[in-house]
Design a protein around this motif. Structure first.
Motif, mmCIF file in Angstrom:
data_model
loop_
_atom_site.group_PDB
_atom_site.id
_atom_site.type_symbol
_atom_site.label_atom_id
_atom_site.label_comp_id
_atom_site.label_asym_id
_atom_site.label_seq_id
_atom_site.Cartn_x
_atom_site.Cartn_y
_atom_site.Cartn_z
ATOM 1 N N ASN A 140 -10.968 35.913 -7.017
ATOM 2 C CA ASN A 140 -12.418 35.863 -6.894
ATOM 3 C C ASN A 140 -13.072 34.758 -7.720
ATOM 4 O O ASN A 140 -14.287 34.752 -7.871
ATOM 5 N N ARG A 141 -12.297 33.850 -8.291
ATOM 6 C CA ARG A 141 -12.873 32.775 -9.103
ATOM 7 C C ARG A 141 -12.345 31.412 -8.641
ATOM 8 O O ARG A 141 -11.164 31.271 -8.337
ATOM 9 N N TYR A 142 -13.257 30.438 -8.619
ATOM 10 C CA TYR A 142 -12.941 29.089 -8.172
ATOM 11 C C TYR A 142 -13.633 28.079 -9.086
ATOM 12 O O TYR A 142 -14.595 28.422 -9.768
ATOM 13 N N THR A 143 -13.149 26.837 -9.076
ATOM 14 C CA THR A 143 -13.869 25.747 -9.723
ATOM 15 C C THR A 143 -13.890 24.550 -8.793
ATOM 16 O O THR A 143 -12.950 24.330 -8.028
ATOM 17 N N ARG A 187 -25.794 13.929 -18.020
ATOM 18 C CA ARG A 187 -26.361 15.207 -17.559
ATOM 19 C C ARG A 187 -27.688 14.999 -16.854
ATOM 20 O O ARG A 187 -27.992 15.668 -15.880
ATOM 21 N N GLU A 188 -28.493 14.091 -17.371
ATOM 22 C CA GLU A 188 -29.814 13.828 -16.793
ATOM 23 C C GLU A 188 -29.726 13.187 -15.405
ATOM 24 O O GLU A 188 -30.661 13.273 -14.621
ATOM 25 N N ASP A 189 -28.610 12.548 -15.107
ATOM 26 C CA ASP A 189 -28.435 11.876 -13.816
ATOM 27 C C ASP A 189 -27.955 12.831 -12.724
ATOM 28 O O ASP A 189 -27.925 12.461 -11.553
ATOM 29 N N LEU A 190 -27.544 14.045 -13.100
ATOM 30 C CA LEU A 190 -26.951 14.991 -12.159
ATOM 31 C C LEU A 190 -27.891 16.159 -11.884
ATOM 32 O O LEU A 190 -28.603 16.621 -12.775
ATOM 33 N N ASP A 191 -27.867 16.632 -10.643
ATOM 34 C CA ASP A 191 -28.701 17.761 -10.233
ATOM 35 C C ASP A 191 -27.841 18.692 -9.371
ATOM 36 O O ASP A 191 -27.229 18.249 -8.398
ATOM 37 N N VAL A 224 -22.634 30.557 -8.273
ATOM 38 C CA VAL A 224 -22.318 29.626 -9.344
ATOM 39 C C VAL A 224 -22.547 30.347 -10.667
ATOM 40 O O VAL A 224 -23.607 30.924 -10.882
ATOM 41 N N THR A 225 -21.544 30.322 -11.553
ATOM 42 C CA THR A 225 -21.689 30.983 -12.849
ATOM 43 C C THR A 225 -21.927 29.996 -13.981
ATOM 44 O O THR A 225 -22.294 30.406 -15.078
ATOM 45 N N GLY A 226 -21.715 28.711 -13.736
ATOM 46 C CA GLY A 226 -21.954 27.733 -14.786
ATOM 47 C C GLY A 226 -21.429 26.369 -14.390
ATOM 48 O O GLY A 226 -20.696 26.227 -13.410
ATOM 49 N N ALA A 227 -21.825 25.366 -15.160
ATOM 50 C CA ALA A 227 -21.362 24.000 -14.937
ATOM 51 C C ALA A 227 -21.288 23.291 -16.272
ATOM 52 O O ALA A 227 -22.091 23.555 -17.172
ATOM 53 N N GLU A 228 -20.309 22.409 -16.402
ATOM 54 C CA GLU A 228 -20.209 21.623 -17.621
ATOM 55 C C GLU A 228 -19.732 20.213 -17.294
ATOM 56 O O GLU A 228 -19.008 19.996 -16.325
ATOM 57 N N LEU A 235 -16.030 14.409 -16.112
ATOM 58 C CA LEU A 235 -15.650 15.391 -15.096
ATOM 59 C C LEU A 235 -16.677 16.516 -15.088
ATOM 60 O O LEU A 235 -16.875 17.192 -16.095
ATOM 61 N N LEU A 236 -17.360 16.688 -13.957
ATOM 62 C CA LEU A 236 -18.315 17.777 -13.788
ATOM 63 C C LEU A 236 -17.561 18.958 -13.189
ATOM 64 O O LEU A 236 -16.984 18.852 -12.112
ATOM 65 N N THR A 237 -17.531 20.070 -13.911
ATOM 66 C CA THR A 237 -16.823 21.270 -13.457
ATOM 67 C C THR A 237 -17.844 22.364 -13.186
ATOM 68 O O THR A 237 -18.634 22.708 -14.053
ATOM 69 N N ILE A 238 -17.805 22.900 -11.964
ATOM 70 C CA ILE A 238 -18.712 23.971 -11.550
ATOM 71 C C ILE A 238 -17.879 25.222 -11.331
ATOM 72 O O ILE A 238 -16.907 25.200 -10.576
ATOM 73 N N ASN A 239 -18.244 26.291 -12.022
ATOM 74 C CA ASN A 239 -17.515 27.557 -11.922
ATOM 75 C C ASN A 239 -18.190 28.455 -10.899
ATOM 76 O O ASN A 239 -19.410 28.606 -10.907
ATOM 77 N N LEU A 240 -17.363 29.058 -10.041
ATOM 78 C CA LEU A 240 -17.852 29.936 -8.978
ATOM 79 C C LEU A 240 -17.125 31.268 -9.055
ATOM 80 O O LEU A 240 -15.960 31.327 -9.445
ATOM 81 N N VAL A 241 -17.829 32.316 -8.657
ATOM 82 C CA VAL A 241 -17.208 33.637 -8.597
ATOM 83 C C VAL A 241 -17.707 34.358 -7.350
ATOM 84 O O VAL A 241 -18.862 34.213 -6.964
ATOM 85 N N ARG A 242 -16.795 35.092 -6.714
ATOM 86 C CA ARG A 242 -17.180 35.924 -5.574
ATOM 87 C C ARG A 242 -17.379 37.333 -6.104
ATOM 88 O O ARG A 242 -16.449 37.960 -6.596
ATOM 89 N N GLU A 243 -18.616 37.822 -6.019
ATOM 90 C CA GLU A 243 -18.954 39.164 -6.479
ATOM 91 C C GLU A 243 -19.397 39.994 -5.286
ATOM 92 O O GLU A 243 -20.526 39.857 -4.819
ATOM 93 N N ILE A 244 -18.502 40.818 -4.815
ATOM 94 C CA ILE A 244 -18.812 41.656 -3.664
ATOM 95 C C ILE A 244 -19.619 42.857 -4.154
ATOM 96 O O ILE A 244 -19.195 43.559 -5.073
ATOM 97 N N PRO A 245 -20.801 43.084 -3.583
ATOM 98 C CA PRO A 245 -21.628 44.218 -4.011
ATOM 99 C C PRO A 245 -20.906 45.542 -3.790
ATOM 100 O O PRO A 245 -20.092 45.681 -2.880
#
Length: 155
Positions: free
Chosen positions: A47-50, A60-64, A109-113, A118-128
């Motif tokens: 359930n977790r991806y990056t 950081r200011e150049d990225l959205d 999306v749970t966070g980004a750094e 290297l821009l790393t975006i953390n993802l999680v699948r949370e099934i209700p």
């Protein structure tokens, strides 16, 4: 290019029309999509991806990063360097970009750094809870209960 006929899918399933349009769109746009910036999609566990993007030269200011209606959009707008430079060879791209990722239902999306280019975006699948599998109890009807009760009295 011809599209794929998803009619058999529609005959035996309900609610997968978004999936069919995503597949059709991916097949149509695969040849025209840009490869900049390079990226990786990694499965951490069930359930977790990056998603990692190589964004050398971006701050950081150049990225959205935005997520809207199941689409994760990462934009990079590199500040223009007003210094005139004369390159013998320029292999480091410094152009602006926009990269989109279609996310499955319930992926958030749970966070980004940003670290070492290297821009790393953390993802999680949370099934209700309401969508998780559950066991349904089968209750006996009143007639069966009355019949059982009358048999027990006779014995």
């Amino acid at each position: 290019m011809n599209s794929i006929d998803f009619t058999p899918l529609y005959r035996s399933s309900v609610g997968f029309d978004r999936l069919a349009s995503l597949l059709d769109s991916a097949l149509r746009n695969d040849h025209t999509s840009s490869t900049y910036p390079p990226y990786n999609i990694e499965v951490i566990d069930d359930n977790r991806y990056t998603i990692s993007l190589a964004v050398a030269g971006f701050s950081r200011e150049d990225l959205d990063i935005k997520m809207e209606q199941g689409i994760l959009t990462i934009k990079g707008k590199n500040a223009e360097d007003k210094t005139e430079r004369k390159y013998l060879y320029q292999g480091i791209a410094s152009r602006s970009f926009e990269r989109r990722f279609n996310l499955a239902d319930h992926v958030e999306v749970t966070g980004a750094e940003l670290n070492n280019g290297l821009l790393t975006i953390n993802l999680v699948r949370e099934i209700p809870e309401a969508m998780k599998p559950k066991t349904i109890a089968i209750n006996a009807s009143e007639n069966v209960l009355e019949h059982k009760t009358s048999k027990e009295k006779v014995a």
